[in-house]
Design an enzyme around this catalytic site. Sequence first.
Site, short mmCIF file in Angstrom:
data_model
loop_
_atom_site.label_atom_id
_atom_site.label_comp_id
_atom_site.label_asym_id
_atom_site.label_seq_id
_atom_site.Cartn_x
_atom_site.Cartn_y
_atom_site.Cartn_z
N CYS A 109 -4.85 -1.91 5.43
CA CYS A 109 -6.28 -2.21 5.47
C CYS A 109 -6.55 -3.69 5.20
CB CYS A 109 -7.01 -1.41 4.42
SG CYS A 109 -6.65 0.32 4.42
N ARG A 117 -2.49 -7.05 10.48
CA ARG A 117 -1.99 -6.20 9.40
C ARG A 117 -1.82 -4.75 9.85
NH1 ARG A 117 -3.36 -8.62 4.22
NH2 ARG A 117 -3.62 -6.59 3.27
N TRP A 170 -6.47 1.40 7.62
CA TRP A 170 -5.19 2.01 8.04
C TRP A 170 -5.12 3.33 7.29
CZ3 TRP A 170 -0.34 3.29 5.84
CH2 TRP A 170 0.71 3.40 6.75
N ASN A 224 -9.01 -1.08 -0.23
CA ASN A 224 -7.60 -1.01 0.20
C ASN A 224 -6.84 -0.35 -0.93
OD1 ASN A 224 -8.38 -2.61 2.26
ND2 ASN A 224 -7.14 -4.39 1.69
N GLY A 225 -5.86 0.47 -0.61
CA GLY A 225 -5.06 1.07 -1.67
C GLY A 225 -5.22 2.58 -1.68
N GLU A 246 19.15 -4.60 12.20
CA GLU A 246 17.91 -5.35 12.45
C GLU A 246 17.55 -5.33 13.95
OE1 GLU A 246 15.50 -6.31 10.88
OE2 GLU A 246 14.55 -7.92 11.99
N LYS A 287 14.08 -3.83 15.39
CA LYS A 287 13.16 -4.61 16.24
C LYS A 287 12.80 -3.83 17.48
CE LYS A 287 11.95 -6.87 14.16
NZ LYS A 287 12.18 -7.16 12.82
N GLU A 342 10.56 -0.57 16.66
CA GLU A 342 9.19 -0.73 16.18
C GLU A 342 8.24 -1.27 17.24
OE1 GLU A 342 8.65 -3.31 12.77
OE2 GLU A 342 10.15 -4.71 13.48
N HIS A 391 33.07 8.48 13.47
CA HIS A 391 32.81 9.50 12.44
C HIS A 391 31.58 10.33 12.76
CE1 HIS A 391 36.03 7.93 9.99
NE2 HIS A 391 35.58 6.72 10.25
N LYS A 428 1.43 -4.88 8.88
CA LYS A 428 2.21 -6.08 8.56
C LYS A 428 2.54 -6.13 7.08
CE LYS A 428 4.17 -10.00 9.40
NZ LYS A 428 5.50 -9.90 10.04
O1 M6R Z 1 6.53 -8.15 3.67
P1 M6R Z 1 7.88 -7.51 3.49
O2 M6R Z 1 8.99 -8.35 3.94
O3 M6R Z 1 8.09 -7.00 2.06
O4 M6R Z 1 7.83 -6.21 4.40
C1 M6R Z 1 8.89 -5.30 4.43
C2 M6R Z 1 8.83 -4.43 5.67
O5 M6R Z 1 7.63 -3.71 5.70
C3 M6R Z 1 8.93 -5.26 6.96
O6 M6R Z 1 10.09 -6.04 6.98
C4 M6R Z 1 8.92 -4.33 8.19
O7 M6R Z 1 10.09 -3.59 8.23
C5 M6R Z 1 8.73 -5.16 9.47
N1 M6R Z 1 7.79 -4.52 10.33
C6 M6R Z 1 9.98 -5.34 10.25
O8 M6R Z 1 9.78 -6.05 11.41
#
Ligand code: M6R
Length: 613
Positions: A2, A27, A74, A100-101, A486, A490, A493, A509, A608
């Site tokens: 949010c 965000r 959100w 928010n929260g 990673e 990428k 997501e 395995h 974000k």
């Molecule tokens: O702000 P942060 O680095 O703590 O966030 C951690 C994860 O939420 C963040 O890296 C998330 O996995 C990204 N969307 C990856 O691209």
Amino acid sequence: MCGIVGYIGNQDAYPILIKGLHRLEYRGYDSAGVALIDGDQLNIYKAKGKVSDLEESCTSKNIAGTIGIAHTRWATHGEPNHINAHPHYSQSADLALIHNGIIENYAVLKEGLKQKGYTFQSQTDTEVLVQLIEYVKTSNKTDISTAVQLALKQVVGAYAIAVVEKSNPDLIIAARKSSPLVVGIGENEYFIASDASPIIEYTNKVIYLEDEEIAIIRRQEPPKIVNLNNVPKTLQITQLEMSLSELEKGGYPHFMLKEIFEQTRTLRDCMRGRINIDNNHVALSGIIDNKDKFLNARRILILACGTSWHAGLIGEYLFEEFCRIPVEVEYSSEFRYRKPVIYPDDVVIAISQSGETADTLAAIELAKNAGAFVYGICNVVGSSIPRHTHSGSYTHVGPEIGVASTKAFTAQTLVLIMMALNIGKEKKTIPQKQFEKILLELDKIPDKIEMILEQNSKIEDLSKIFTYAHNFIYMGRGYSFPIALEGALKLKEISYIHAEGYPAAEMKHGPIALIDNEMPVVVIATNGHTYDKTISNIQEIKARKGRILAIVNKYDDKVKNMADYVIEIPDTEECLGPLLSIIPLQLLSYHIAVKKGRNVDMPRNLAKSVTVE
Ligand code: M6R
């Protein structure tokens, strides 16, 4: 997550609030809303979907008023729809609140309020809070700021809130606990926001609220900050260094692509003042100032989530190789709810782009309470993690807007490399020759990234071949294993293609059962001490007709002959490999997602900054 924006001043609030909501879109959210006070009216407008949907729904509405609050939601409690969107009215419609929260005890509070005759329109915990504030206000015959203080004392959970009152058009009350909130100080005008991005074009003077602090913001008066017991606090005004141009797309179709291309500059920025090639010197002030802590560390614990956790995994390889310190890398969310053994001579490294990740913040508190020294690696200057850690290093890459982390990841990795070199040199656990070689090579990394970026159109062409795929496997060994994880993250997501990363030798395995002639397997097969072993793993995949896309070094001849497709990257020191091998994988994910018509910068369901656990 949010987003909150608020304004009080002499200008029309609506355009400022809407622009602010657009700045917070990165965000992630699913509905938006705004509340404005105009004379004796408190108007609330909301819409499911995008901020542009809200704007459209407001075209024939009264959007006048020089005070207002606005929100992107959100969903946590209740589905994303018009009714659950914020702001929420209180029962009398005299108050409007955004939040928010998560209010953890909302069910108990709601039941109590129902028994007192309150009714609820939405499924949200937020509506419970605004009703509670109104109830406290009327039953105690008190003013709104006292009512907010008393109500928040009953709340268990996390909040950043802003409240306005119809009968009080010169006042916004804002408060926070475990969810960020910034107050911007302009000329006879004030702003509030979840982060500085909606504020920066109006002022660079801000106040970061601390937990359980309330900002009482009156028109034409300096804001007053008090705690929940009404004890005032001296205003601490911080100067923002972020510029507006850093928030714009700069001609790129998406923030993600802009941020991928920025990495040549961001890594230079990250190294600036920390590396001196002529003197063979690496020094991070946070390490120098706390040298004894690092030299005497019994163990290093790395805490993070998502992409930052992948960077942490590279840190494990680095600290063990160059500093000979045992390392454990933990998901913050698991660590905080285990009963972890934490020693006072542990060094804890918390990694976070946003500096606001709720699980990482909670894990930090746990480690601090156990007496450990906590070091933060963060990007957002002044965010909660740098303020709650003993020391740390910023990554200095500027705002990262694309939800998929790219430039923050390479800079986190670079900070970990510099830390390992700095500590290793102090501990004398890294041979001087090797130290110098790595340092020289580090200096060349931005230019080598540039060479990879020049292959963007080749990678774009390659991406067309893979848009059909429903699954992907990524594999690597050693320093390339975290890159396999990673690369897979990428892709999934932003393209919504299922992808998994594995240490290459683990394939046999279990995961190898998935291989057939439709399964693309991305292998990071760059030079290093496990290169030959990776070749054997590639042969195992080929024998089962898997389609190999290999990331190889220039002049490689073995893998090239086996792979279906290759992307060449320049050679480098093995420990620096992740800084290069991730670049083609970022580009590949980006182009596949674009080809599939995905919302690359704001993928579905993602946020974000993950400020709830
Ligand atoms: O702000 P942060 O680095 O703590 O966030 C951690 C994860 O939420 C963040 O890296 C998330 O996995 C990204 N969307 C990856 O691209």
